[in-house]
Each structure stands twice: as C-alpha cells, then as structure tokens.
Design a protein around this motif. Structure first.
Motif, PDB file in Angstrom:
ATOM      1  N   HIS A  54       0.863  -1.184   0.000  1.00 50.69           N
ATOM      2  CA  HIS A  54       0.000   0.000   0.000  1.00 50.69           C
ATOM      3  C   HIS A  54       0.900   1.236   0.000  1.00 50.69           C
ATOM      4  O   HIS A  54       1.843   1.304   0.798  1.00 50.69           O
ATOM      5  N   PRO A  55       0.617   2.233  -0.864  1.00 52.04           N
ATOM      6  CA  PRO A  55       1.505   3.393  -0.958  1.00 52.04           C
ATOM      7  C   PRO A  55       1.648   4.176   0.340  1.00 52.04           C
ATOM      8  O   PRO A  55       2.710   4.734   0.606  1.00 52.04           O
ATOM      9  N   HIS A  56       0.602   4.214   1.155  1.00 51.14           N
ATOM     10  CA  HIS A  56       0.672   4.939   2.433  1.00 51.14           C
ATOM     11  C   HIS A  56       0.565   4.007   3.639  1.00 51.14           C
ATOM     12  O   HIS A  56       0.255   4.444   4.743  1.00 51.14           O
ATOM     13  N   GLY A  57       0.779   2.710   3.428  1.00 50.14           N
ATOM     14  CA  GLY A  57       0.672   1.752   4.518  1.00 50.14           C
ATOM     15  C   GLY A  57      -0.767   1.315   4.731  1.00 50.14           C
ATOM     16  O   GLY A  57      -1.677   1.691   3.987  1.00 50.14           O
ATOM     17  N   GLN A  58      -0.969   0.506   5.759  1.00 48.85           N
ATOM     18  CA  GLN A  58      -2.290  -0.037   6.060  1.00 48.85           C
ATOM     19  C   GLN A  58      -2.384  -0.334   7.546  1.00 48.85           C
ATOM     20  O   GLN A  58      -1.402  -0.732   8.173  1.00 48.85           O
ATOM     21  N   ILE A  59      -3.579  -0.148   8.078  1.00 53.78           N
ATOM     22  CA  ILE A  59      -3.888  -0.564   9.447  1.00 53.78           C
ATOM     23  C   ILE A  59      -4.897  -1.694   9.347  1.00 53.78           C
ATOM     24  O   ILE A  59      -5.911  -1.567   8.645  1.00 53.78           O
ATOM     25  N   LEU A  60      -4.625  -2.802  10.032  1.00 53.15           N
ATOM     26  CA  LEU A  60      -5.572  -3.904  10.155  1.00 53.15           C
ATOM     27  C   LEU A  60      -5.974  -3.997  11.618  1.00 53.15           C
ATOM     28  O   LEU A  60      -5.105  -4.023  12.493  1.00 53.15           O
ATOM     29  N   HIS A  61      -7.274  -4.038  11.884  1.00 50.11           N
ATOM     30  CA  HIS A  61      -7.752  -4.250  13.244  1.00 50.11           C
ATOM     31  C   HIS A  61      -8.659  -5.475  13.218  1.00 50.11           C
ATOM     32  O   HIS A  61      -9.706  -5.468  12.561  1.00 50.11           O
ATOM     33  N   VAL A  62      -8.231  -6.542  13.900  1.00 47.47           N
ATOM     34  CA  VAL A  62      -8.971  -7.801  13.903  1.00 47.47           C
ATOM     35  C   VAL A  62     -10.171  -7.653  14.828  1.00 47.47           C
ATOM     36  O   VAL A  62     -10.023  -7.347  16.014  1.00 47.47           O
ATOM     37  N   THR A  63     -11.365  -7.880  14.275  1.00 46.80           N
ATOM     38  CA  THR A  63     -12.594  -7.743  15.062  1.00 46.80           C
ATOM     39  C   THR A  63     -13.116  -9.080  15.557  1.00 46.80           C
ATOM     40  O   THR A  63     -13.846  -9.126  16.545  1.00 46.80           O
ATOM     41  N   GLU A  64     -12.764 -10.172  14.863  1.00 48.10           N
ATOM     42  CA  GLU A  64     -13.164 -11.497  15.342  1.00 48.10           C
ATOM     43  C   GLU A  64     -12.294 -12.577  14.725  1.00 48.10           C
ATOM     44  O   GLU A  64     -11.736 -12.393  13.642  1.00 48.10           O
ATOM     45  N   GLY A  65     -12.147 -13.666  15.466  1.00 49.31           N
ATOM     46  CA  GLY A  65     -11.438 -14.827  14.959  1.00 49.31           C
ATOM     47  C   GLY A  65      -9.934 -14.766  15.135  1.00 49.31           C
ATOM     48  O   GLY A  65      -9.408 -13.984  15.937  1.00 49.31           O
ATOM     49  N   GLU A  66      -9.261 -15.617  14.363  1.00 53.08           N
ATOM     50  CA  GLU A  66      -7.804 -15.704  14.378  1.00 53.08           C
ATOM     51  C   GLU A  66      -7.289 -15.679  12.957  1.00 53.08           C
ATOM     52  O   GLU A  66      -7.878 -16.300  12.068  1.00 53.08           O
ATOM     53  N   VAL A 108      -7.792  -0.298   6.928  1.00 51.54           N
ATOM     54  CA  VAL A 108      -7.821   1.150   6.736  1.00 51.54           C
ATOM     55  C   VAL A 108      -6.614   1.543   5.888  1.00 51.54           C
ATOM     56  O   VAL A 108      -5.475   1.207   6.230  1.00 51.54           O
ATOM     57  N   VAL A 109      -6.884   2.226   4.780  1.00 52.10           N
ATOM     58  CA  VAL A 109      -5.816   2.690   3.890  1.00 52.10           C
ATOM     59  C   VAL A 109      -6.120   4.120   3.461  1.00 52.10           C
ATOM     60  O   VAL A 109      -7.242   4.595   3.562  1.00 52.10           O
ATOM     61  N   GLU A 110      -5.077   4.776   2.974  1.00 52.43           N
ATOM     62  CA  GLU A 110      -5.215   6.119   2.410  1.00 52.43           C
ATOM     63  C   GLU A 110      -4.776   6.047   0.956  1.00 52.43           C
ATOM     64  O   GLU A 110      -3.719   5.490   0.639  1.00 52.43           O
ATOM     65  N   ALA A 111      -5.589   6.592   0.071  1.00 46.46           N
ATOM     66  CA  ALA A 111      -5.263   6.582  -1.350  1.00 46.46           C
ATOM     67  C   ALA A 111      -4.138   7.561  -1.652  1.00 46.46           C
ATOM     68  O   ALA A 111      -4.029   8.621  -1.035  1.00 46.46           O
ATOM     69  N   ALA A 112      -3.305   7.180  -2.620  1.00 45.86           N
ATOM     70  CA  ALA A 112      -2.278   8.088  -3.130  1.00 45.86           C
ATOM     71  C   ALA A 112      -2.956   9.162  -3.978  1.00 45.86           C
ATOM     72  O   ALA A 112      -4.157   9.094  -4.249  1.00 45.86           O
ATOM     73  N   GLU A 113      -2.207  10.167  -4.409  1.00 46.29           N
ATOM     74  CA  GLU A 113      -2.779  11.257  -5.206  1.00 46.29           C
ATOM     75  C   GLU A 113      -3.485  10.761  -6.458  1.00 46.29           C
ATOM     76  O   GLU A 113      -4.478  11.335  -6.888  1.00 46.29           O
ATOM     77  N   ASP A 114      -2.994   9.662  -7.044  1.00 45.25           N
ATOM     78  CA  ASP A 114      -3.624   9.118  -8.253  1.00 45.25           C
ATOM     79  C   ASP A 114      -4.808   8.199  -7.939  1.00 45.25           C
ATOM     80  O   ASP A 114      -5.384   7.596  -8.831  1.00 45.25           O
ATOM     81  N   GLY A 115      -5.167   8.062  -6.652  1.00 39.66           N
ATOM     82  CA  GLY A 115      -6.293   7.225  -6.243  1.00 39.66           C
ATOM     83  C   GLY A 115      -5.929   5.800  -5.911  1.00 39.66           C
ATOM     84  O   GLY A 115      -6.748   5.032  -5.423  1.00 39.66           O
TER      85      GLY A 115
END
Length: 142
Positions: A54-66, A108-115
C-alpha cells in the motif's frame, strides 16, 4: 456530517488477488479531499490475500477470529480479535484467516494522489500459503 445508511453490496474477493473464500464490505470512502478507505474483510478458514503493498501503509484491526499476517522476509505472525497491525508504506505482506478459524478485520488505507490504494504482487520465491500452515502450531504456544 453525512450518515451512510446504504452501503455497497458485499462482494467476493477476486481470485486473482485472494485465495479461498473472502468477502469485502466497503465501510467508508468519503471522497475528496479525503483519501481514506475502510473495509471490513471476512476470511473463511485458510482464506488469504496475495502478496501486496500500500503506498501509504495499512492498518488492520482484527474484530473477530484468528488470522495470520506476514511481511516479506519475516515470520508468519498469529493475530487475534483485538489485535491491530500497522503495515509500513510499500511493505510487501499478506494476511488472512488461520487454517482452523474464520477471521474478520477492518482494513484502513489512504489513497495516493492518483487514487491508488494497493499494488498486487507475485513472487515465485515466496512460499505459498499451504507452506506456512505450520503457523497453526504457533497458536498453541501463544
């Protein structure tokens, strides 16, 4: 303020980017000037992404399971409900459900300038998911 009451339909993860059964729900995509994108991703046991960045990184938050997550060159890590993973910008990684359990996470991600929000990769030098199923034994040690 906007309240979204009708989200897009759930869609299946395309086979060229996901293995196994994976479902995607778009939670938020507010539009310009924001580049924020939030998805709820549901993985059946053993379902997972292909290698990607991902151009700006990514956040993963696990809501259920493993689940399992791995950065290129690193160990396979077990993740569980309540865990949050920060993936650095342009860091090769994959993630998905553990072989024995369902897993849902918010992505959760953020798009780069080109989308652009994601770049999918293939690398024959990286072991396929079945080769890392030994990570299931890691849950017994955690």
């Amino acid at each position: 303020m906007r309240i979204t009451r009708n989200r897009p339909d759930t869609r299946s993860g395309p086979a060229e980017h996901f293995n196994g059964t994976v479902w995607l729900d778009e939670v938020a995509a507010p539009g310009p000037p924001s580049g924020l994108r939030v998805f709820s991703v549901h993985f059946a046991p053993g379902g997972h992404t292909a290698w990607h960045t991902h151009p700006h990184g990514q956040i993963l938050h696990v809501t259920e399971g493993e689940g399992l997550v791995q950065r290129r060159g690193g160990p396979v890590e077990l993740i569980r409900a309540g865990d949050t993973v920060w993936i650095e910008p342009d860091e090769w990684h994959w993630h998905g459900a553990a072989p024995h359990a369902f897993m849902t996470h918010l992505a959760v991600v953020e798009a780069a300038e080109d989308g652009t929000t994601i770049h999918w990769h293939t690398d024959p030098g990286v072991p396929e998911y079945p080769a890392v199923r030994g990570a299931q034994h890691a849950r017994d040690a955690v």
